[in-house]
Design a protein around this motif. Structure first.
Motif, PDB file in Angstrom:
ATOM      1  N   GLU A  75       0.860  -1.186   0.000  1.00 26.75           N
ATOM      2  CA  GLU A  75       0.000   0.000   0.000  1.00 26.75           C
ATOM      3  C   GLU A  75       0.898   1.238   0.000  1.00 26.75           C
ATOM      4  O   GLU A  75       1.664   1.449   0.939  1.00 26.75           O
ATOM      5  CB  GLU A  75      -0.915   0.002   1.220  1.00 26.75           C
ATOM      6  N   ILE A  76       0.809   2.013  -1.066  1.00 20.04           N
ATOM      7  CA  ILE A  76       1.651   3.204  -1.233  1.00 20.04           C
ATOM      8  C   ILE A  76       0.817   4.401  -0.785  1.00 20.04           C
ATOM      9  O   ILE A  76      -0.222   4.692  -1.385  1.00 20.04           O
ATOM     10  CB  ILE A  76       2.059   3.343  -2.710  1.00 20.04           C
ATOM     11  N   VAL A  77       1.264   5.062   0.281  1.00 13.79           N
ATOM     12  CA  VAL A  77       0.433   6.115   0.887  1.00 13.79           C
ATOM     13  C   VAL A  77       1.215   7.414   1.012  1.00 13.79           C
ATOM     14  O   VAL A  77       2.298   7.437   1.601  1.00 13.79           O
ATOM     15  CB  VAL A  77      -0.043   5.703   2.304  1.00 13.79           C
ATOM     16  N   TRP A  86       6.138   8.146  -2.499  1.00 14.87           N
ATOM     17  CA  TRP A  86       6.993   6.958  -2.510  1.00 14.87           C
ATOM     18  C   TRP A  86       7.246   6.642  -3.986  1.00 14.87           C
ATOM     19  O   TRP A  86       6.309   6.621  -4.781  1.00 14.87           O
ATOM     20  CB  TRP A  86       6.216   5.831  -1.848  1.00 14.87           C
ATOM     21  N   GLY A  87       8.493   6.442  -4.355  1.00 10.17           N
ATOM     22  CA  GLY A  87       8.743   6.174  -5.772  1.00 10.17           C
ATOM     23  C   GLY A  87       8.846   7.440  -6.590  1.00 10.17           C
ATOM     24  O   GLY A  87       8.518   7.446  -7.773  1.00 10.17           O
ATOM     25  N   GLY A  88       9.302   8.535  -5.956  1.00 15.28           N
ATOM     26  CA  GLY A  88       9.409   9.809  -6.660  1.00 15.28           C
ATOM     27  C   GLY A  88      10.447   9.839  -7.775  1.00 15.28           C
ATOM     28  O   GLY A  88      10.107  10.136  -8.914  1.00 15.28           O
ATOM     29  N   TRP A  90      12.950   8.817 -10.851  1.00 13.22           N
ATOM     30  CA  TRP A  90      12.803   7.826 -11.935  1.00 13.22           C
ATOM     31  C   TRP A  90      13.498   6.514 -11.565  1.00 13.22           C
ATOM     32  O   TRP A  90      14.662   6.510 -11.149  1.00 13.22           O
ATOM     33  CB  TRP A  90      13.462   8.354 -13.215  1.00 13.22           C
ATOM     34  N   HIS A  91      12.810   5.411 -11.778  1.00  9.96           N
ATOM     35  CA  HIS A  91      13.388   4.101 -11.459  1.00  9.96           C
ATOM     36  C   HIS A  91      12.605   2.989 -12.141  1.00  9.96           C
ATOM     37  O   HIS A  91      11.459   3.174 -12.546  1.00  9.96           O
ATOM     38  CB  HIS A  91      13.357   3.849  -9.937  1.00  9.96           C
ATOM     39  N   ALA A  92      13.231   1.818 -12.226  1.00  9.16           N
ATOM     40  CA  ALA A  92      12.516   0.561 -12.419  1.00  9.16           C
ATOM     41  C   ALA A  92      12.577  -0.128 -11.055  1.00  9.16           C
ATOM     42  O   ALA A  92      13.496   0.119 -10.273  1.00  9.16           O
ATOM     43  CB  ALA A  92      13.176  -0.282 -13.502  1.00  9.16           C
ATOM     44  N   ASP A  93      11.613  -0.985 -10.745  1.00  9.42           N
ATOM     45  CA  ASP A  93      11.477  -1.451  -9.367  1.00  9.42           C
ATOM     46  C   ASP A  93      12.543  -2.480  -8.967  1.00  9.42           C
ATOM     47  O   ASP A  93      12.812  -3.428  -9.708  1.00  9.42           O
ATOM     48  CB  ASP A  93      10.087  -2.085  -9.167  1.00  9.42           C
ATOM     49  N   VAL A  94      13.067  -2.272  -7.763  1.00 11.39           N
ATOM     50  CA  VAL A  94      13.879  -3.255  -7.038  1.00 11.39           C
ATOM     51  C   VAL A  94      15.108  -3.705  -7.861  1.00 11.39           C
ATOM     52  O   VAL A  94      15.556  -4.842  -7.779  1.00 11.39           O
ATOM     53  CB  VAL A  94      12.997  -4.465  -6.602  1.00 11.39           C
ATOM     54  N   ALA A 105       1.307  -4.197 -11.188  1.00 12.84           N
ATOM     55  CA  ALA A 105      -0.060  -3.753 -11.484  1.00 12.84           C
ATOM     56  C   ALA A 105      -0.447  -2.805 -10.356  1.00 12.84           C
ATOM     57  O   ALA A 105      -0.551  -3.222  -9.195  1.00 12.84           O
ATOM     58  CB  ALA A 105      -1.005  -4.950 -11.533  1.00 12.84           C
ATOM     59  N   LEU A 106      -0.608  -1.526 -10.673  1.00 13.65           N
ATOM     60  CA  LEU A 106      -0.830  -0.481  -9.661  1.00 13.65           C
ATOM     61  C   LEU A 106      -2.270   0.002  -9.765  1.00 13.65           C
ATOM     62  O   LEU A 106      -2.715   0.424 -10.835  1.00 13.65           O
ATOM     63  CB  LEU A 106       0.146   0.666  -9.916  1.00 13.65           C
ATOM     64  N   TYR A 107      -2.980  -0.046  -8.631  1.00 13.47           N
ATOM     65  CA  TYR A 107      -4.421   0.211  -8.605  1.00 13.47           C
ATOM     66  C   TYR A 107      -4.700   1.408  -7.706  1.00 13.47           C
ATOM     67  O   TYR A 107      -4.251   1.446  -6.553  1.00 13.47           O
ATOM     68  CB  TYR A 107      -5.122  -1.050  -8.080  1.00 13.47           C
ATOM     69  N   ASP A 117       0.333  12.410 -10.699  1.00 11.77           N
ATOM     70  CA  ASP A 117       0.363  11.467 -11.825  1.00 11.77           C
ATOM     71  C   ASP A 117       1.604  10.577 -11.711  1.00 11.77           C
ATOM     72  O   ASP A 117       2.545  10.897 -10.973  1.00 11.77           O
ATOM     73  CB  ASP A 117       0.460  12.222 -13.159  1.00 11.77           C
ATOM     74  N   THR A 118       1.617   9.504 -12.478  1.00  7.43           N
ATOM     75  CA  THR A 118       2.829   8.681 -12.580  1.00  7.43           C
ATOM     76  C   THR A 118       3.381   8.831 -13.991  1.00  7.43           C
ATOM     77  O   THR A 118       2.639   8.687 -14.973  1.00  7.43           O
ATOM     78  CB  THR A 118       2.520   7.208 -12.279  1.00  7.43           C
ATOM     79  N   GLY A 119       4.676   9.142 -14.077  1.00  6.87           N
ATOM     80  CA  GLY A 119       5.351   9.247 -15.375  1.00  6.87           C
ATOM     81  C   GLY A 119       5.984   7.922 -15.745  1.00  6.87           C
ATOM     82  O   GLY A 119       6.420   7.166 -14.865  1.00  6.87           O
ATOM     83  N   VAL A 232      -0.606  -1.379 -15.616  1.00  6.15           N
ATOM     84  CA  VAL A 232       0.332  -2.509 -15.584  1.00  6.15           C
ATOM     85  C   VAL A 232       1.551  -2.093 -16.393  1.00  6.15           C
ATOM     86  O   VAL A 232       1.400  -1.627 -17.526  1.00  6.15           O
ATOM     87  CB  VAL A 232      -0.283  -3.779 -16.214  1.00  6.15           C
ATOM     88  N   TRP A 233       2.741  -2.238 -15.819  1.00  2.00           N
ATOM     89  CA  TRP A 233       3.952  -1.869 -16.565  1.00  2.00           C
ATOM     90  C   TRP A 233       4.980  -2.981 -16.499  1.00  2.00           C
ATOM     91  O   TRP A 233       4.946  -3.837 -15.637  1.00  2.00           O
ATOM     92  CB  TRP A 233       4.547  -0.558 -16.060  1.00  2.00           C
ATOM     93  N   ASP A 234       5.912  -2.872 -17.453  1.00  2.00           N
ATOM     94  CA  ASP A 234       6.995  -3.841 -17.583  1.00  2.00           C
ATOM     95  C   ASP A 234       8.296  -3.117 -17.229  1.00  2.00           C
ATOM     96  O   ASP A 234       8.702  -2.190 -17.936  1.00  2.00           O
ATOM     97  CB  ASP A 234       7.005  -4.344 -19.043  1.00  2.00           C
ATOM     98  N   MET A 239      10.935   2.933 -17.201  1.00  2.00           N
ATOM     99  CA  MET A 239      11.146   3.482 -15.852  1.00  2.00           C
ATOM    100  C   MET A 239       9.873   4.237 -15.511  1.00  2.00           C
ATOM    101  O   MET A 239       9.095   4.594 -16.407  1.00  2.00           O
ATOM    102  CB  MET A 239      12.249   4.539 -15.841  1.00  2.00           C
ATOM    103  N   HIS A 240       9.689   4.527 -14.237  1.00  2.00           N
ATOM    104  CA  HIS A 240       8.535   5.334 -13.856  1.00  2.00           C
ATOM    105  C   HIS A 240       8.908   6.232 -12.676  1.00  2.00           C
ATOM    106  O   HIS A 240       9.936   6.019 -12.017  1.00  2.00           O
ATOM    107  CB  HIS A 240       7.325   4.446 -13.510  1.00  2.00           C
ATOM    108  N   CYS A 241       8.053   7.216 -12.416  1.00  2.00           N
ATOM    109  CA  CYS A 241       8.262   8.103 -11.270  1.00  2.00           C
ATOM    110  C   CYS A 241       6.906   8.628 -10.835  1.00  2.00           C
ATOM    111  O   CYS A 241       6.026   8.871 -11.668  1.00  2.00           O
ATOM    112  CB  CYS A 241       9.181   9.264 -11.631  1.00  2.00           C
ATOM    113  N   ARG A 257      -4.345  13.434   0.000  1.00  2.00           N
ATOM    114  CA  ARG A 257      -3.982  12.047   0.276  1.00  2.00           C
ATOM    115  C   ARG A 257      -3.931  11.295  -1.047  1.00  2.00           C
ATOM    116  O   ARG A 257      -4.734  11.566  -1.958  1.00  2.00           O
ATOM    117  CB  ARG A 257      -5.024  11.442   1.207  1.00  2.00           C
ATOM    118  N   ARG A 258      -3.021  10.346  -1.166  1.00  2.00           N
ATOM    119  CA  ARG A 258      -2.887   9.544  -2.394  1.00  2.00           C
ATOM    120  C   ARG A 258      -2.575   8.116  -1.961  1.00  2.00           C
ATOM    121  O   ARG A 258      -1.577   7.894  -1.259  1.00  2.00           O
ATOM    122  CB  ARG A 258      -1.748  10.123  -3.223  1.00  2.00           C
ATOM    123  N   VAL A 259      -3.419   7.174  -2.336  1.00  2.00           N
ATOM    124  CA  VAL A 259      -3.221   5.777  -1.923  1.00  2.00           C
ATOM    125  C   VAL A 259      -3.362   4.880  -3.142  1.00  2.00           C
ATOM    126  O   VAL A 259      -4.410   4.864  -3.807  1.00  2.00           O
ATOM    127  CB  VAL A 259      -4.261   5.349  -0.854  1.00  2.00           C
TER     128      VAL A 259
END
Ligand code: SIN
Length: 271
Positions: A75-77, A86-88, A90-94, A105-107, A117-119, A232-234, A239-241, A257-259
């Motif tokens: 849960e990203i809050v 969280w995740g500000g 630019w990155h690919a995860d982990v 898959a981000l909901y 927004d997410t870039g 859903v991203w690959d 990359m995303h931010c 608030r953003r969840v």
């Protein structure tokens, strides 16, 4: 969604079990467009997990507690008085692990009326638009990805840590996507610290160039979240931010608030 990447898919209810034929179309769109996006979904965490599982096995975040019902969902809050997401950066995860997460898959559960927004950046394009000279210079290099420069939980009132950061992994700077066979640039401002056999200071000018090149606006798109949106991203060629534009909170007031709930696809070694 943009000339660079991204596609919105409509006419599908992800809370239902999808036929193999429908899922094959979604999976092909994921490979073709790198980020796919559905609006107006109404999902329980278990339904979110079940849809994500159609793509790949899932994994828990190494440093952040998942939700009780489905531990593979993080849960990203961002609370109203916090101005960083969280995740500000630019990155690919982990990517600080030997086998970084394939994607996610981000909901969206609780979203600001505007902002946050997410870039997304297309890392195939980031590779393909380099000069032949630069391609020759970086193809074959390896770089370290390190988790220690980032706060995963204590800076976020709504998130709970479960382990200290401190992982580091060595990866190719240019990777080949195992399903499409296409090459993609694989460095990120959040995690890539230096090239193998070079110091961070020596690596910095070239890495900074690559970070800036990858995130040029014509290589990117962004998702405007609405409650019930699911992306859903690959991570193997994007990359995303999370965009930190909650200026009311940044200026010391209360913002929004953003969840979001992230189901993360299990890791795979970059080649
Ligand atoms: C993430 O980096 O997975 C989160 C992105 C976001 O919250 O927009």
């Amino acid at each position: 969604m943009a000339g660079s990447l991204g596609a919105e898919i409509s006419g599908v209810d992800l809370s239902k079990s999808l036929s193999n034929e429908v899922f094959a179309g979604i999976h092909q769109a994921f490979l073709d467009h790198l980020v796919i996006y559905f609006r107006d979904q109404n999902l329980t965490p278990a339904q979110h997990r079940d849809f994500a599982l159609r793509f790949f096995k899932l994994e828990e975040h190494p440093y952040v507690e998942g939700i009780a019902e489905v531990p593979e969902i993080t849960e990203i809050v961002k609370e109203p008085e916090e101005h960083r997401n969280w995740g500000g950066p630019w990155h690919a995860d982990v990517t600080f692990k030997e086998e970084p997460s394939i994607g996610a898959a981000l909901y969206a559960r609780d979203v600001p009326p505007y902002g946050g927004d997410t870039g997304f950046a297309n890392m195939y394009l980031a590779w393909e638009t380099l000069s032949d000279g630069m391609k020759a210079l970086i193809d074959g290099l390896e770089a370290f990805h390190d988790s220690s420069g980032y706060d995963y939980s204590t800076a976020f009132r709504g998130m709970r840590g479960k382990a200290a950061a401190g992982d580091r992994a060595l990866h190719p700077v240019v990777r080949t996507h195992p399903e499409t066979g296409r090459k993609a640039l694989f460095v990120s401002r959040a995690y890539t610290t230096h090239f193998k056999d070079m110091t961070p200071a020596e690596s910095k000018p070239l890495l900074e160039y690559l970070f800036d090149h990858a995130s040029r606006i014509e290589h990117t798109t962004r998702i405007r979240w609405e409650k019930g949106s699911l992306a859903v991203w690959d991570n193997r060629e994007t990359m995303h931010c999370a965009i930190d534009d909650d200026f009311a909170a940044r200026n010391g007031g209360n913002g929004f608030r953003r969840v979001l709930h992230r189901a993360t696809f299990a890791g795979q070694k970059p080649m």
